[in-house]
Design an enzyme around this catalytic site. Structure first.
Site, PDB file in Angstrom:
ATOM      1  N   GLU A  89      32.961  45.294  32.462  1.00 25.22           N
ATOM      2  CA  GLU A  89      32.892  43.838  32.438  1.00 25.22           C
ATOM      3  C   GLU A  89      33.308  43.362  31.055  1.00 25.22           C
ATOM      4  O   GLU A  89      33.405  44.169  30.119  1.00 25.22           O
ATOM      5  CB  GLU A  89      31.482  43.371  32.794  1.00 25.22           C
ATOM      6  CG  GLU A  89      31.071  43.781  34.197  1.00 25.22           C
ATOM      7  CD  GLU A  89      29.676  43.319  34.582  1.00 25.22           C
ATOM      8  OE1 GLU A  89      29.048  42.564  33.793  1.00 25.22           O
ATOM      9  OE2 GLU A  89      29.209  43.716  35.661  1.00 25.22           O
ATOM     10  N   GLY A 106      31.869  47.100  28.382  1.00 22.05           N
ATOM     11  CA  GLY A 106      32.899  48.105  28.560  1.00 22.05           C
ATOM     12  C   GLY A 106      32.347  49.479  28.245  1.00 22.05           C
ATOM     13  O   GLY A 106      32.062  50.282  29.120  1.00 22.05           O
ATOM     14  N   SER A 107      32.145  49.764  26.953  1.00 28.48           N
ATOM     15  CA  SER A 107      31.603  51.063  26.542  1.00 28.48           C
ATOM     16  C   SER A 107      30.138  51.226  26.923  1.00 28.48           C
ATOM     17  O   SER A 107      29.630  52.346  26.940  1.00 28.48           O
ATOM     18  CB  SER A 107      31.755  51.227  25.028  1.00 28.48           C
ATOM     19  OG  SER A 107      33.118  51.255  24.656  1.00 28.48           O
ATOM     20  N   GLN A 144      59.875  57.984  15.454  1.00 23.44           N
ATOM     21  CA  GLN A 144      60.353  58.340  14.111  1.00 23.44           C
ATOM     22  C   GLN A 144      61.559  59.281  14.177  1.00 23.44           C
ATOM     23  O   GLN A 144      62.520  59.127  13.421  1.00 23.44           O
ATOM     24  CB  GLN A 144      59.226  58.990  13.319  1.00 23.44           C
ATOM     25  CG  GLN A 144      59.528  59.170  11.836  1.00 23.44           C
ATOM     26  CD  GLN A 144      59.532  57.844  11.086  1.00 23.44           C
ATOM     27  OE1 GLN A 144      58.962  56.866  11.547  1.00 23.44           O
ATOM     28  NE2 GLN A 144      60.205  57.825   9.946  1.00 23.44           N
ATOM     29  N   GLY A 203      66.044  54.308  14.000  1.00 25.19           N
ATOM     30  CA  GLY A 203      66.269  52.945  14.478  1.00 25.19           C
ATOM     31  C   GLY A 203      66.478  52.888  15.978  1.00 25.19           C
ATOM     32  O   GLY A 203      66.033  51.942  16.639  1.00 25.19           O
ATOM     33  N   GLU A 207      38.880  54.680  30.428  1.00 25.95           N
ATOM     34  CA  GLU A 207      38.003  55.784  30.843  1.00 25.95           C
ATOM     35  C   GLU A 207      37.053  56.181  29.706  1.00 25.95           C
ATOM     36  O   GLU A 207      36.666  57.346  29.568  1.00 25.95           O
ATOM     37  CB  GLU A 207      38.826  57.003  31.286  1.00 25.95           C
ATOM     38  CG  GLU A 207      39.814  56.744  32.400  1.00 25.95           C
ATOM     39  CD  GLU A 207      39.161  56.502  33.737  1.00 25.95           C
ATOM     40  OE1 GLU A 207      37.930  56.338  33.783  1.00 25.95           O
ATOM     41  OE2 GLU A 207      39.881  56.468  34.751  1.00 25.95           O
ATOM     42  N   GLY A 208      36.661  55.198  28.901  1.00 24.40           N
ATOM     43  CA  GLY A 208      35.798  55.441  27.748  1.00 24.40           C
ATOM     44  C   GLY A 208      36.637  55.621  26.506  1.00 24.40           C
ATOM     45  O   GLY A 208      37.494  56.500  26.442  1.00 24.40           O
TER      46      GLY A 208
END
Length: 383
Positions: free
Chosen positions: A129, A133-134, A337, A341, A364-365
């Site tokens: 929610e 979350g966590s 990298q 560019g 998922e955490g």
């Protein structure tokens, strides 16, 4: 295929060959355009469903393939190597089916699982929610007891397949108790009062629809309660252990794709009279990227084998998720990298891979939560 752990079984070889063929024919040609257009890949999910790839972990008697995690996670990796949005969708669908398959009654499984595993449907998992979350125990979505069932009121945030799913596995509060006050509900998408908000505008996985799902007086009859009342948090955490393995496998596949693209580019791009892969500055970076990919792969397979042996794998799932997703972030950043560019342009896929890798450290955490889970498990094991 050579980079994926070999399985001697003829069934395994056929499955991985089938998956590779579908990836090449039905996924890879469409991924870039669909991501750019933010188009949900329902047609591709139908193709996977027809091939039986949406029901791999579950019992044959209900339409699944009943495959061990060590094998089906290799399929997830191959999907992640080709198109992360689709791979995440397959993992989320498996997550949404797990509570019914593992905690449902025989009557519930006979009635619903064949439809859930048919390949024609997609599931969504409603746990997070906006303010929870966590910390899922802080959820506010409520299920109020009424005659014949429960009425859901509230909203679930960050729902993969929100508005696209055919069914929702929903965790909601049935009492104020922080641990035994949450219950699990099976809610078809056509339930009156269920409505998804507009999709989130995201940095990556743009073909994967993520939306808040609102429950405005949604009636859920008693026969659609999964497990006992108050068992929801236990069910949710068990499902997340398996879900984290899915994300670890997908992140490994994504990192492998970034490494593959980097090697191709480094072999073809010349500087100072030779391919840049022969310059130690690039070659050593590629070597580190390869080591990171293999580490993630090894860890999710270790955790998968514990799961298949029915051993505790919570710590190993968290380690796999942590290592594979942090690794995917590092590998995709290095891929940009290596291409220089060119890597920063949309002419090459590595910038997309980098954007997709970031969220894998979050859902998922978060990886901070994974470290907390690992540390707490170490403390318990030492006591």
């Amino acid at each position: 295929m050579s980079s994926i752990v070999e399985t001697s079984s003829e069934i395994a070889d056929e499955l991985l060959s089938l998956t590779a063929d579908i990836c090449a024919r039905s996924l890879a040609p469409h991924a870039s355009a669909a991501e750019q257009a933010e188009r949900f890949p329902r047609e591709q999910f139908r193709t996977l469903g027809e091939a039986g790839l949406l029901s791999l972990p579950y019992p044959e008697e209900y339409g699944g393939a009943e495959l061990p995690a060590e094998l089906y996670l290799q399929v997830f990796e191959m999907l992640g190597r080709t198109w992360a949005s689709v791979a995440v969708g397959v993992s989320v669908h498996a997550l949404a089916c797990l509570p019914m398959a593992s905690f449902g009654t025989d009557a519930q499984k006979r009635r619903w699982l064949p439809w859930m595993l048919s390949g024609d449907t997609l599931g969504a998992y409603c746990l997070s929610e906006a303010h929870a979350g966590s910390d899922p125990a802080a959820m506010r979505t409520r299920a109020t007891r009424v005659d014949g069932g429960y009425v859901l009121e509230g909203a679930k945030a960050w729902t993969t397949h929100g508005g696209e799913a055919d069914f929702y596995t929903v965790m909601a509060r049935t009492s104020p108790d922080p641990r035994s006050g949450i219950s699990c509900f099976f809610v078809p998408a056509d339930a009156a009062g269920l409505l998804a908000s507009s999709p989130e505008r995201k940095l990556g996985l743009t073909a994967s629809t993520t939306a808040t799902v609102n429950f405005d007086g949604v009636f859920v009859p008693d026969e659609r309660v999964i497990g006992g009342i108050g068992d929801g948090l236990r069910i949710a955490l068990a499902a997340l252990d398996s879900g984290r393995l899915g994300i670890a496998a997908i992140a490994t596949g994504l990192a492998q794709a970034a490494l593959d693209e980097s090697v191709r580019y480094a072999r073809g791009r010349e500087a100072f009279g030779q391919p840049i892969i022969r310059h130690e500055g690039v070659g050593f970076m590629l070597a580190d990227m390869a080591a990171t990919v293999e580490t993630g792969r090894a860890m999710y397979l270790v955790a998968a084998r514990r799961r298949d042996r029915r051993q505790s794998f919570t710590r190993e799932a968290s380690i796999a998720k942590l290592v594979a997703t942090d690794g995917a972030m590092a590998v995709t950043m290095n891929a940009v990298q290596v291409l220089g560019g060119a890597g920063y342009t949309k002419d090459f896929p590595v910038e997309r891979y980098m954007r997709e890798a970031k969220v894998m450290q979050i859902f998922e955490g978060t990886n901070q939560i994974q470290r907390l889970i690992i540390a707490r498990d170490l403390e318990r094991a030492a006591s």
